[in-house]
Design a protein around this motif. Structure first.
Motif, PDB file in Angstrom:
ATOM      1  N   ARG A   1       0.831  -1.209   0.000  1.00 40.50           N
ATOM      2  CA  ARG A   1       0.000   0.000   0.000  1.00 40.50           C
ATOM      3  C   ARG A   1       0.863   1.255   0.000  1.00 40.50           C
ATOM      4  O   ARG A   1       0.572   2.234  -0.699  1.00 40.50           O
ATOM      5  CB  ARG A   1      -0.924  -0.004   1.217  1.00 40.50           C
ATOM      6  N   GLU A   2       1.945   1.228   0.791  1.00 39.88           N
ATOM      7  CA  GLU A   2       2.839   2.388   0.836  1.00 39.88           C
ATOM      8  C   GLU A   2       3.483   2.631  -0.522  1.00 39.88           C
ATOM      9  O   GLU A   2       3.644   3.775  -0.951  1.00 39.88           O
ATOM     10  CB  GLU A   2       3.909   2.157   1.908  1.00 39.88           C
ATOM     11  N   ILE A   3       3.841   1.537  -1.217  1.00 38.14           N
ATOM     12  CA  ILE A   3       4.433   1.680  -2.547  1.00 38.14           C
ATOM     13  C   ILE A   3       3.395   2.174  -3.548  1.00 38.14           C
ATOM     14  O   ILE A   3       3.671   3.037  -4.390  1.00 38.14           O
ATOM     15  CB  ILE A   3       5.034   0.333  -2.998  1.00 38.14           C
ATOM     16  N   ALA A   4       2.174   1.629  -3.460  1.00 30.67           N
ATOM     17  CA  ALA A   4       1.133   2.006  -4.410  1.00 30.67           C
ATOM     18  C   ALA A   4       0.747   3.485  -4.278  1.00 30.67           C
ATOM     19  O   ALA A   4       0.393   4.131  -5.268  1.00 30.67           O
ATOM     20  CB  ALA A   4      -0.103   1.131  -4.202  1.00 30.67           C
TER      21      ALA A   4
ATOM     22  N   LEU B   1       9.973   5.932  -2.765  1.00 28.22           N
ATOM     23  CA  LEU B   1      10.548   5.530  -4.049  1.00 28.22           C
ATOM     24  C   LEU B   1      11.604   4.446  -3.873  1.00 28.22           C
ATOM     25  O   LEU B   1      11.730   3.548  -4.705  1.00 28.22           O
ATOM     26  CB  LEU B   1      11.152   6.753  -4.737  1.00 28.22           C
ATOM     27  N   LYS B   2      12.358   4.503  -2.785  1.00 27.89           N
ATOM     28  CA  LYS B   2      13.408   3.501  -2.567  1.00 27.89           C
ATOM     29  C   LYS B   2      12.806   2.109  -2.394  1.00 27.89           C
ATOM     30  O   LYS B   2      13.304   1.129  -2.960  1.00 27.89           O
ATOM     31  CB  LYS B   2      14.247   3.885  -1.349  1.00 27.89           C
ATOM     32  N   LYS B   3      11.742   2.010  -1.604  1.00 26.48           N
ATOM     33  CA  LYS B   3      11.097   0.710  -1.418  1.00 26.48           C
ATOM     34  C   LYS B   3      10.490   0.207  -2.726  1.00 26.48           C
ATOM     35  O   LYS B   3      10.530  -0.984  -3.016  1.00 26.48           O
ATOM     36  CB  LYS B   3      10.023   0.808  -0.332  1.00 26.48           C
ATOM     37  N   PHE B   4       9.933   1.141  -3.512  1.00 26.46           N
ATOM     38  CA  PHE B   4       9.371   0.752  -4.803  1.00 26.46           C
ATOM     39  C   PHE B   4      10.439   0.146  -5.698  1.00 26.46           C
ATOM     40  O   PHE B   4      10.258  -0.936  -6.281  1.00 26.46           O
ATOM     41  CB  PHE B   4       8.744   1.974  -5.470  1.00 26.46           C
ATOM     42  N   LEU B   5      11.582   0.805  -5.805  1.00 23.06           N
ATOM     43  CA  LEU B   5      12.663   0.285  -6.635  1.00 23.06           C
ATOM     44  C   LEU B   5      13.209  -1.029  -6.078  1.00 23.06           C
ATOM     45  O   LEU B   5      13.540  -1.948  -6.838  1.00 23.06           O
ATOM     46  CB  LEU B   5      13.782   1.324  -6.740  1.00 23.06           C
TER      47      LEU B   5
ATOM     48  N   PRO C   1       9.742  13.649  -9.471  1.00 20.26           N
ATOM     49  CA  PRO C   1       8.574  14.184  -8.725  1.00 20.26           C
ATOM     50  C   PRO C   1       7.810  13.056  -8.052  1.00 20.26           C
ATOM     51  O   PRO C   1       7.644  11.970  -8.600  1.00 20.26           O
ATOM     52  CB  PRO C   1       7.739  14.850  -9.829  1.00 20.26           C
ATOM     53  N   ARG C   2       7.341  13.333  -6.866  1.00 18.31           N
ATOM     54  CA  ARG C   2       6.606  12.341  -6.078  1.00 18.31           C
ATOM     55  C   ARG C   2       5.213  12.864  -5.750  1.00 18.31           C
ATOM     56  O   ARG C   2       4.957  14.068  -5.790  1.00 18.31           O
ATOM     57  CB  ARG C   2       7.349  12.008  -4.786  1.00 18.31           C
ATOM     58  N   ALA C   3       4.345  11.909  -5.421  1.00 14.78           N
ATOM     59  CA  ALA C   3       2.983  12.285  -5.045  1.00 14.78           C
ATOM     60  C   ALA C   3       2.999  12.967  -3.688  1.00 14.78           C
ATOM     61  O   ALA C   3       3.699  12.524  -2.768  1.00 14.78           O
ATOM     62  CB  ALA C   3       2.089  11.044  -5.000  1.00 14.78           C
ATOM     63  N   PRO C   4       2.253  14.068  -3.540  1.00 11.87           N
ATOM     64  CA  PRO C   4       2.231  14.759  -2.239  1.00 11.87           C
ATOM     65  C   PRO C   4       1.583  13.900  -1.174  1.00 11.87           C
ATOM     66  O   PRO C   4       0.595  13.222  -1.442  1.00 11.87           O
ATOM     67  CB  PRO C   4       1.395  16.022  -2.514  1.00 11.87           C
ATOM     68  N   PRO C   5       2.135  13.880   0.032  1.00  7.67           N
ATOM     69  CA  PRO C   5       1.534  13.076   1.104  1.00  7.67           C
ATOM     70  C   PRO C   5       0.184  13.628   1.512  1.00  7.67           C
ATOM     71  O   PRO C   5      -0.011  14.834   1.587  1.00  7.67           O
ATOM     72  CB  PRO C   5       2.559  13.178   2.239  1.00  7.67           C
TER      73      PRO C   5
END
Length: 244
Positions: A152-155, A160-164, A234-238
Motif C-alpha cells: 500500500r505504501e508503494i502504491a 521511491l526507494k522501497k518501490f525500486l 517528482p513524487r505524489a504529495p503526502p
C-alpha cells in the motif's frame, strides 16, 4: 540466691516487622496482588526461553553440530530432488504410493499378530494442537499484514526507494524462475542453508571485513544515486491525516 526469672514478652508480628526479625510462621507480609504479579511474570520468560531453545536447535542443525540430523535433512532433500528431477516422479503420485505402502504394511502387520502371538504395531495418535494452529495463523497474519502495508505504501507513491527495491527483487525472482523450477530452487536453498552458515562460522573475520567494505561502498553509491537521480523525480504529495 537467684532472683525471679523475668518472662520475655511474646513476640508479635508487628515486632518482627519493626525489628527486622522476619515474618511469623504462616503470615505473609506481601500483598496478594504482588504475589499474582510475581507468578504471572514468569509466563513470558518461559515462552521466550522456549523460542530461544528452538532457535538454538535450528542453529545446531545448520552448523552441523547435530551431524545425524543435518545429514538426514540434506540426504532427504537429495533423495526428493532425485525422485522428482531425475526419475521424474510427480508429487501426488509419490505421496499416494508412499501411503499405499505404509497402510498395506501396517494393515498386514496388525492382522498377522493374531496368528504369531505378537503385539500389534504401536501407531501413535497424531493431532495438531489448537495452540500450534493458532501460533501458525498468527505468524502468517503478521507477515501478510506487513506485506500488505508495504504494498500500500508503494502504491501510494510515498517511498521511491522501497518501490525500486521491490521491483528489483521481483525481477531477480523472475530471472531465477526462468533458470530453475521451484523444486530445484528449494533444494538449492537447503544446500545453501547447510553450507553457508558453517563456512561463515569458520571464516567469520574475513567475511565480516569484506561485508563491511561492501556495505560502505554500497551506501556510498546509493547516496550518489539519491542525490543525482532519485531526488529529482517528482513524487505524489503526502495526504494530510484527518484529526479525530
Amino acid at each position: 540466691m537467684a532472683g525471679p526469672v523475668e518472662e520475655a514478652p511474646a513476640a508479635s508480628p508487628r515486632d518482627g516487622v519493626a525489628g527486622g526479625g522476619g515474618e511469623a510462621p504462616g503470615v505473609s507480609l506481601a500483598p496478594r496482588g504482588g504475589q499474582v504479579r510475581a507468578q504471572g511474570s514468569r509466563i513470558a520468560p518461559v515462552e521466550g526461553l522456549k523460542q530461544v531453545n528452538d532457535m538454538a536447535c535450528a542453529a545446531d542443525v545448520l552448523l552441523w553440530k547435530e551431524k545425524k540430523t543435518s545429514a538426514a535433512v540434506v540426504g532427504g532433500a537429495t533423495i526428493l530432488w532425485l525422485l522428482f528431477e531425475v526419475v521424474e516422479y510427480h508429487l501426488l503420485t509419490l505421496v499416494s504410493h508412499l501411503l499405499i505402502a505404509a497402510l498395506t504394511i501396517l494393515f498386514l502387520w496388525s492382522n498377522a499378530t493374531v496368528f504369531i502371538n505378537k503385539r500389534s504395531p504401536d501407531v501413535p495418535e497424531v493431532q495438531i494442537s489448537e495452540e500450534l494452529a493458532v501460533n501458525i495463523a498468527l505468524a502468517l497474519r503478521a507477515d501478510i499484514n506487513k506485506a500488505l502495508v508495504l504494498l500500500r505504501e508503494i502504491a501510494l507513491g510515498h517511498n521511491l526507494k522501497k518501490f525500486l527495491g521491490v521491483i528489483v527483487a521481483l525481477w531477480i525472482i523472475s530471472e531465477i524462475g526462468e533458470l530453475c523450477d521451484l523444486l530445484r530452487l528449494l533444494y538449492i536453498v537447503v544446500l545453501i542453508l547447510h553450507t553457508v552458515p558453517i563456512l561463515y562460522h569458520k571464516y567469520q573475520d574475513k567475511v565480516d571485513d569484506f561485508a563491511a567494505k561492501a556495505h560502505a561502498e554500497l551506501c556510498k553509491q546509493c547516496k550518489v544515486l539519491d542525490a543525482k537521480v532519485l531526488s529529482k523525480i517528482p513524487r505524489a504529495p503526502p495526504k494530510d491525516k484527518k484529526e479525530n
